[in-house]
Design an enzyme around this catalytic site. Structure first.
Site, PDB file in Angstrom:
ATOM      1  N   ASP A 240      -5.067  -3.459  12.842  1.00  0.00           N
ATOM      2  CA  ASP A 240      -5.760  -2.399  13.649  1.00  0.00           C
ATOM      3  C   ASP A 240      -7.046  -2.231  13.123  1.00  0.00           C
ATOM      4  OD1 ASP A 240      -4.487  -1.745  11.101  1.00  0.00           O
ATOM      5  OD2 ASP A 240      -3.216  -0.214  11.997  1.00  0.00           O
TER       6      ASP A 240
ATOM      7  N   HIS B  68      -4.809   1.422   8.028  1.00  0.00           N
ATOM      8  CA  HIS B  68      -4.513   2.595   7.446  1.00  0.00           C
ATOM      9  C   HIS B  68      -3.881   2.213   5.805  1.00  0.00           C
ATOM     10  CE1 HIS B  68      -3.649   3.057  11.852  1.00  0.00           C
ATOM     11  NE2 HIS B  68      -3.922   4.166  11.516  1.00  0.00           N
TER      12      HIS B  68
ATOM     13  N   HIS C  37       4.068   2.248   5.270  1.00  0.00           N
ATOM     14  CA  HIS C  37       4.093   3.857   5.109  1.00  0.00           C
ATOM     15  C   HIS C  37       5.382   4.484   4.835  1.00  0.00           C
ATOM     16  CE1 HIS C  37       0.144   4.134   6.844  1.00  0.00           C
ATOM     17  NE2 HIS C  37       0.386   3.537   8.102  1.00  0.00           N
TER      18      HIS C  37
ATOM     19  N   ASP D 284      -4.171  -3.869   6.409  1.00  0.00           N
ATOM     20  CA  ASP D 284      -3.946  -2.812   7.431  1.00  0.00           C
ATOM     21  C   ASP D 284      -4.936  -1.787   7.574  1.00  0.00           C
ATOM     22  OD1 ASP D 284      -1.683  -1.805   9.674  1.00  0.00           O
ATOM     23  OD2 ASP D 284      -2.659  -0.234   8.845  1.00  0.00           O
TER      24      ASP D 284
HETATM   25 ZN   LIG Z   1      -2.139   0.575  10.698  1.00  0.00          ZN
END
Ligand SMILES: [Zn+2]
Length: 352
Positions: free
Chosen positions: A253, A165, A126, A163
């Site tokens: 996740d 996200h 991120h 991931d």
């Molecule tokens: Zn994540």
């Protein structure tokens, strides 16, 4: 075959705050589990010490003032973002997290390792060039990508980010770079952080147009539709792009136990994902795969799925199975339409 597993106790010195999901226990639990599975008791895997990234290497991606800002936030133990904090131990942890992949690449090129997994924290995908976000300080995978692609003009890397996200930082940093192909499989941003990015129409810009591919998956997706999406898009991209290395933003996740997302993958999905990545890398780039840990917050789901990821890399072990929740039949139909839209969008660049 030797898999390098990069780990250092310094990673435990980064503390994101009381009750924060991105905790030192994530790595402690994983190392404990890998030792219990006797991963380090054979010649298939070797525990390696990462090195710190140098200022020059960080500057492949991050401007100097931002690097100074992270250093000063660590010294003063302050917050860089609403969910991203640094403490004194964060600075050295961040340097080693960024340096682990660099050392892994050097060892692979020297012929000492076949592939590598970085058990690192803080995570990176991120982080933007000049901002810390979503638990991330430096963008470890983007630094590694540029380290490889600037070493030789003919080098090119494919980044697969699994991931849950979207890897918004990685996408933004490499958006106009055709030497790096970004493929992200993640939960649809309309239902999960970061939200504003990760959609099919974000295809790259300038010379990098066509080199940024997002697969935004519906909440509730389980193994069958997930692996279908992966198998339809990823292998033809590798065959046509012919990367020098495959880099992986390995986040866990999307596991059904993880309370941070709504994806429902089992341990088995991570085994099959890794198996496909390793096989494609053997075809395209002498098996050169470097995975760097991103998220994954359920300690059991995380450690078992990392172990399952390592099995195809080490060519040793039996995957640990658990039973994922069933998938709503509407999800399969949705994913079919999504894959058709992706194939149509990227027709000018890739035959998918
Ligand atoms: Zn994540």
């Amino acid at each position: 075959v030797t898999t390098g597993i990069f780990y250092h106790k310094v990673f435990l010195g980064h503390n994101a705050g009381i009750g924060h999901p991105e905790s030192p226990e994530r790595l402690e639990a994983t190392m404990e589990f890998l030792i219990q599975q006797k991963v380090f008791d054979n010649t298939h895997a070797r525990q390696m010490r990462p090195r710190a990234a140098t200022m020059k290497e960080l500057e492949l991606i991050h401007p100097k003032p931002y690097i100074e800002l992270v250093k000063s936030a660590a010294e003063h133990e302050s917050r860089l973002d609403r969910d991203t904090r640094a403490v004194k131990g964060s600075w050295n942890a961040a340097l080693l997290a960024a340096g682990a992949g660099l050392k892994a690449w050097d060892e692979i090129i020297a012929g000492n390792l076949s592939n590598a997994f970085g058990l690192v924290r803080p995570p990176g995908h991120h982080a933007n060039a000049d901002s810390a976000r979503g638990f991330c300080l430096f963008n470890n995978i983007a630094i590694l990508a540029r380290y490889i692609t600037t070493a030789k003009p003919s080098n090119r890397v494919l980044i697969i980010d699994f991931d849950a996200h979207h890897g918004n930082g990685t996408q933004e940093i490499l958006y106009d770079d055709p030497s790096t192909l970004y493929l992200g499989l993640h939960q649809d941003g309309r239902t999960l952080y970061p939200g504003y990015s990760g959609y099919v129409d974000e295809i790259g810009a300038g010379a990098g147009k066509g080199y940024n591919i997002n697969i935004p998956l519906p909440p509730g997706i389980a193994d069958v539709s997930y692996l279908k999406a992966l198998r339809e898009i990823f292998p033809p991209l590798v065959d046509q792009f012919q990367p020098t290395a495959i880099l992986v933003s390995a986040g866990y996740d999307a596991h059904f136990r993880d309370y941070q997302t709504n994806m429902k993958l089992s341990n088995g999905a991570f085994y099959h994902t890794s198996d496909l990545i390793v096989r494609q890398a053997q075809k395209a780039c002498k098996g050169r795969v470097i995975m760097l840990l991103e998220g994954g917050y359920d300690l059991k789901g995380l450690s078992e799925s990392i172990y399952n990821t390592l099995i195809p890399m080490m060519k040793k072990g039996t995957p640990i199975k658990d039973k994922p929740p069933d998938e709503d039949p509407r999800i399969g139909k949705y994913v079919n339409r999504l894959l058709a839209a992706i194939k149509e969008t990227f027709k000018p660049w890739w035959k998918l």
